[in-house]
Design a protein around this motif. Structure first.
Motif, PDB file in Angstrom:
ATOM      1  N   SER A 105     124.527  90.876  80.629  1.00 60.15           N
ATOM      2  CA  SER A 105     123.437  91.611  80.602  1.00 60.15           C
ATOM      3  C   SER A 105     122.470  92.013  79.921  1.00 60.15           C
ATOM      4  N   ARG A 106     122.423  90.874  78.882  1.00 62.56           N
ATOM      5  CA  ARG A 106     121.132  90.835  77.687  1.00 62.56           C
ATOM      6  C   ARG A 106     119.767  90.754  78.558  1.00 62.56           C
ATOM      7  N   CYS A 107     120.239  89.245  79.468  1.00 62.22           N
ATOM      8  CA  CYS A 107     118.760  89.312  80.521  1.00 62.22           C
ATOM      9  C   CYS A 107     119.144  89.677  82.359  1.00 62.22           C
ATOM     10  N   ASN A 108     118.070  90.199  82.782  1.00 65.22           N
ATOM     11  CA  ASN A 108     117.183  89.983  83.665  1.00 65.22           C
ATOM     12  C   ASN A 108     117.475  88.494  84.573  1.00 65.22           C
ATOM     13  N   ASP A 109     117.168  88.107  83.378  1.00 63.72           N
ATOM     14  CA  ASP A 109     116.679  86.970  83.846  1.00 63.72           C
ATOM     15  C   ASP A 109     116.733  85.092  83.929  1.00 63.72           C
ATOM     16  N   ILE A 110     116.888  84.457  84.369  1.00 58.23           N
ATOM     17  CA  ILE A 110     117.591  82.812  83.491  1.00 58.23           C
ATOM     18  C   ILE A 110     115.936  82.502  82.802  1.00 58.23           C
ATOM     19  N   ASN A 111     116.352  81.889  81.183  1.00 53.39           N
ATOM     20  CA  ASN A 111     115.514  81.539  80.582  1.00 53.39           C
ATOM     21  C   ASN A 111     115.493  80.116  80.471  1.00 53.39           C
ATOM     22  N   MET A 112     114.851  79.800  80.479  1.00 52.95           N
ATOM     23  CA  MET A 112     114.776  77.745  79.435  1.00 52.95           C
ATOM     24  C   MET A 112     113.168  77.779  78.835  1.00 52.95           C
ATOM     25  N   ARG A 113     113.879  76.620  77.622  1.00 51.29           N
ATOM     26  CA  ARG A 113     112.526  76.208  76.830  1.00 51.29           C
ATOM     27  C   ARG A 113     113.546  74.898  75.713  1.00 51.29           C
ATOM     28  N   VAL A 114     112.386  73.551  75.842  1.00 49.15           N
ATOM     29  CA  VAL A 114     112.292  72.803  75.099  1.00 49.15           C
ATOM     30  C   VAL A 114     112.035  72.763  73.617  1.00 49.15           C
ATOM     31  N   VAL A 115     113.304  72.398  73.044  1.00 49.09           N
ATOM     32  CA  VAL A 115     113.020  72.745  71.441  1.00 49.09           C
ATOM     33  C   VAL A 115     113.206  71.876  70.819  1.00 49.09           C
ATOM     34  N   GLY A 116     113.363  70.140  71.187  1.00 48.47           N
ATOM     35  CA  GLY A 116     113.408  69.299  70.605  1.00 48.47           C
ATOM     36  C   GLY A 116     113.802  68.662  71.130  1.00 48.47           C
ATOM     37  N   GLY A 117     113.387  67.261  70.616  1.00 54.27           N
ATOM     38  CA  GLY A 117     113.565  65.220  71.439  1.00 54.27           C
ATOM     39  C   GLY A 117     111.535  65.688  70.918  1.00 54.27           C
ATOM     40  N   ASP A 118     111.676  63.725  72.256  1.00 51.66           N
ATOM     41  CA  ASP A 118     110.309  63.689  72.392  1.00 51.66           C
ATOM     42  C   ASP A 118     109.821  64.396  73.594  1.00 51.66           C
ATOM     43  N   ALA A 119     110.442  64.974  74.588  1.00 50.33           N
ATOM     44  CA  ALA A 119     109.838  65.464  75.967  1.00 50.33           C
ATOM     45  C   ALA A 119     108.929  66.562  75.371  1.00 50.33           C
ATOM     46  N   GLU A 120     108.218  66.303  76.404  1.00 54.33           N
ATOM     47  CA  GLU A 120     106.376  67.512  76.696  1.00 54.33           C
ATOM     48  C   GLU A 120     107.772  68.225  77.423  1.00 54.33           C
ATOM     49  N   TYR A 121     108.056  67.836  78.049  1.00 54.81           N
ATOM     50  CA  TYR A 121     108.913  69.231  79.239  1.00 54.81           C
ATOM     51  C   TYR A 121     110.008  68.795  80.100  1.00 54.81           C
ATOM     52  N   VAL A 122     110.379  69.415  80.913  1.00 55.92           N
ATOM     53  CA  VAL A 122     111.341  68.731  81.936  1.00 55.92           C
ATOM     54  C   VAL A 122     111.256  69.411  83.247  1.00 55.92           C
ATOM     55  N   VAL A 123     111.502  68.847  83.739  1.00 53.17           N
ATOM     56  CA  VAL A 123     111.882  69.473  85.232  1.00 53.17           C
ATOM     57  C   VAL A 123     113.486  70.512  85.988  1.00 53.17           C
ATOM     58  N   ALA A 124     113.775  71.714  86.181  1.00 47.38           N
ATOM     59  CA  ALA A 124     114.897  72.614  85.768  1.00 47.38           C
ATOM     60  C   ALA A 124     114.818  73.508  87.379  1.00 47.38           C
ATOM     61  N   CYS A 125     116.355  73.309  87.671  1.00 53.06           N
ATOM     62  CA  CYS A 125     116.060  74.257  89.262  1.00 53.06           C
ATOM     63  C   CYS A 125     117.630  74.576  88.158  1.00 53.06           C
ATOM     64  N   VAL A 126     117.972  76.302  89.191  1.00 56.33           N
ATOM     65  CA  VAL A 126     119.311  76.467  88.766  1.00 56.33           C
ATOM     66  C   VAL A 126     119.929  76.919  90.246  1.00 56.33           C
ATOM     67  N   LYS A 127     121.416  76.381  89.986  1.00 62.22           N
ATOM     68  CA  LYS A 127     121.894  75.543  90.984  1.00 62.22           C
ATOM     69  C   LYS A 127     123.104  76.902  91.011  1.00 62.22           C
ATOM     70  N   PHE A 128     122.691  78.233  91.993  1.00 65.36           N
ATOM     71  CA  PHE A 128     124.330  79.395  92.069  1.00 65.36           C
ATOM     72  C   PHE A 128     125.552  78.685  93.003  1.00 65.36           C
ATOM     73  N   ALA A 129     126.679  79.059  91.768  1.00 67.09           N
ATOM     74  CA  ALA A 129     128.145  78.730  92.320  1.00 67.09           C
ATOM     75  C   ALA A 129     128.125  79.295  94.280  1.00 67.09           C
ATOM     76  N   LYS A 130     127.738  80.349  94.178  1.00 64.97           N
ATOM     77  CA  LYS A 130     127.901  81.104  94.916  1.00 64.97           C
ATOM     78  C   LYS A 130     126.917  80.557  97.040  1.00 64.97           C
ATOM     79  N   THR A 131     126.242  79.256  96.328  1.00 63.36           N
ATOM     80  CA  THR A 131     125.334  79.394  97.516  1.00 63.36           C
ATOM     81  C   THR A 131     125.173  77.392  97.257  1.00 63.36           C
ATOM     82  N   GLY A 132     125.651  77.470  96.361  1.00 65.32           N
ATOM     83  CA  GLY A 132     125.537  75.792  95.644  1.00 65.32           C
ATOM     84  C   GLY A 132     124.249  74.669  95.892  1.00 65.32           C
ATOM     85  N   VAL A 133     122.985  75.200  96.041  1.00 67.59           N
ATOM     86  CA  VAL A 133     121.760  74.832  96.104  1.00 67.59           C
ATOM     87  C   VAL A 133     120.715  75.306  95.317  1.00 67.59           C
ATOM     88  N   CYS A 134     120.303  74.769  94.332  1.00 67.84           N
ATOM     89  CA  CYS A 134     119.374  75.363  94.470  1.00 67.84           C
ATOM     90  C   CYS A 134     117.803  75.998  94.452  1.00 67.84           C
TER      91      CYS A 134
END
Length: 127
Positions: free
Chosen positions: A56-85
């Motif tokens: 209940s803390r969030c209505n959304d799923i959020n991400m950010r890169v906080v360390g390492g040398d990568a400026e960005y990543v490419v991500a998706c969310v895979k919901f267990a109910k559907t099994g797809v991104c």
């Protein structure tokens, strides 16, 4: 007149509650906010991050890169109910929404199979 610190100590000793100063209350609210509950993961440690269950803390799923040398990543969310991104999203060093209007208690993972823009990344996921 009794100085503030001894008065507060006396009231606490007698069982009274004393409200925190505004700055402390603001810090406490931030700690229990959506981002305050974020988990930290290291890209490359596992095939999928999770499973996680939305809160209940969030209505959304959020991400950010906080360390390492990568400026960005490419991500998706895979919901267990559907099994797809849901969709692939570029996630950089600021909070980025990767899924919106997610019901509380929804089980999901974040696949870790896309090459980084760099060689390492530490990521936070807030849900």
């Amino acid at each position: 007149m009794i100085p503030a610190a001894p008065l507060v100590a006396l009231l606490v000793t007698l069982g009274f509650t004393v409200p925190a100063p505004a700055s402390a209350a603001t810090a406490t609210a931030a700690a229990t906010s959506c981002y305050g509950g974020a988990v930290t993961v290291h890209y490359g440690d596992v095939l999928d991050f999770g499973p996680y269950w939305t809160t209940s803390r969030c209505n959304d799923i959020n991400m950010r890169v906080v360390g390492g040398d990568a400026e960005y990543v490419v991500a998706c969310v895979k919901f267990a109910k559907t099994g797809v991104c849901n969709r692939w999203t570029r996630v950089g060093r600021t909070w980025t929404t990767v899924a919106t209007d997610v019901l509380d208690g929804t089980k999901f993972t974040v696949p870790n199979g896309v090459d980084l823009e760099g060689s390492s990344a530490t990521i936070q996921i807030a849900f």
